[in-house]
Design a protein around this motif. Structure first.
Motif, short mmCIF file in Angstrom:
data_model
loop_
_atom_site.label_atom_id
_atom_site.label_comp_id
_atom_site.label_asym_id
_atom_site.label_seq_id
_atom_site.Cartn_x
_atom_site.Cartn_y
_atom_site.Cartn_z
N ASN A 168 -2.58 -0.48 -13.81
CA ASN A 168 -2.19 0.43 -15.04
C ASN A 168 -1.71 -0.66 -16.16
N THR B 182 2.73 -0.07 -12.16
CA THR B 182 1.49 -0.31 -11.32
C THR B 182 0.63 -1.34 -12.03
N SER C 268 4.08 5.41 -5.65
CA SER C 268 4.37 5.39 -7.18
C SER C 268 3.09 6.52 -7.81
N ARG C 269 2.19 6.59 -6.99
CA ARG C 269 1.19 7.69 -7.37
C ARG C 269 1.33 8.86 -6.95
N ASN C 270 2.39 9.29 -6.20
CA ASN C 270 2.96 10.87 -5.80
C ASN C 270 1.84 11.12 -5.04
N ILE C 271 1.26 10.52 -4.09
CA ILE C 271 0.02 11.05 -3.23
C ILE C 271 0.63 10.90 -1.68
N TYR D 238 0.81 -1.15 0.22
CA TYR D 238 -0.01 0.00 0.00
C TYR D 238 0.90 1.20 0.01
N GLU E 108 2.61 1.54 -3.26
CA GLU E 108 1.66 2.15 -4.51
C GLU E 108 1.36 3.67 -4.44
N ALA E 109 1.13 3.94 -3.00
CA ALA E 109 0.81 5.58 -2.75
C ALA E 109 1.95 6.36 -3.34
#
Length: 218
Positions: free
Chosen positions: A68, A65, A23-26, A17, A20-21
């Motif tokens: 995607n 990801t 890699s999504r720049n969040i 988790y 993933e966060a």
């Protein structure tokens, strides 16, 4: 010799988790670096500055990801029907020399009533039977000389038909587990065949679990 970058990679791999966060720049790199300072210092057995960790985080190159990827999208789009079966009981029985013979009585009964839900899994030390609760008493009678390790009724099964090429897609089941975990759904049992995936949940979670799986398919 292990480096800060190695430690960052080890931590992110064990926390998908978080990866993933990232890699999504969040995610806030500075805050995460401070959070990881103590564990990475312990891993390297020496003090590490947050700045070095933040640099390693920014340089970290996560894998593409899964959600995607072209193959993953195709499989998700081609998921088949979602089926729900309720009023199920899960029996866990210790393996013995007689369990297969006793199990054959269950099979004979199932052959006569094909609309009943039934699965059987044999492990190294124990076997598991999930069956329509209407056959609870019959199942207990068939295995009356066996050792019951656990019994749970009031369960529901949610089954998803998978495309035939699903076994070649890495991370497909992760998409389901991730969504179910985010929704706070506890899985009582997981069953799978080549082209079918089934989760078993307590009936209080079935609506929420069904909705979560539909979101994966959407």
């Amino acid at each position: 010799m292990k480096t800060v970058s190695n430690c960052v990679e080890d931590i992110l791999i064990t926390q998908p988790y978080l990866e993933e966060a990232l890699s999504r720049n969040i995610i806030n790199f500075s805050a995460l670096a401070i959070e990881l300072t103590e564990p990475i210092s312990k891993m390297l057995k020496k003090p590490v500055k947050p700045g070095a960790i933040m640099m390693a985080l920014r340089r970290y190159n996560p894998p593409v990801t899964l959600g995607n990827s072209i193959k993953m999208k195709k499989v998700i789009q081609n998921l088949g029907d979602i089926t729900v079966r309720s009023n199920l009981t899960d029996f866990t029985i210790k393996n013995s020399d007689t369990i297969i013979d006793n199990h054959s009585k269950i099979l004979n009964k199932i052959n006569q009533e094909t609309k009943l839900f039934y699965t059987f899994t044999r492990g190294i030390h124990e076997s598991n039977i999930i069956i329509s609760s209407i056959l609870d008493d019959f199942t207990r009678e068939c295995f009356k000389n066996e050792t019951f390790l656990a019994t749970q009724d009031g369960l529901s099964a949610i089954s998803v038909n998978l495309p035939q090429d699903n076994s070649k897609i890495a991370g497909l089941y992760y998409q389901f587990f991730k969504r179910l975990a985010w929704e706070g759904i506890v899985l009582y049992e997981v069953i799978s065949t080549t082209n079918e995936f089934t989760i078993l949940v307590e009936e209080e979670f079935v609506d929420k679990a069904f909705s979560a799986i539909k979101k994966v398919k959407a």
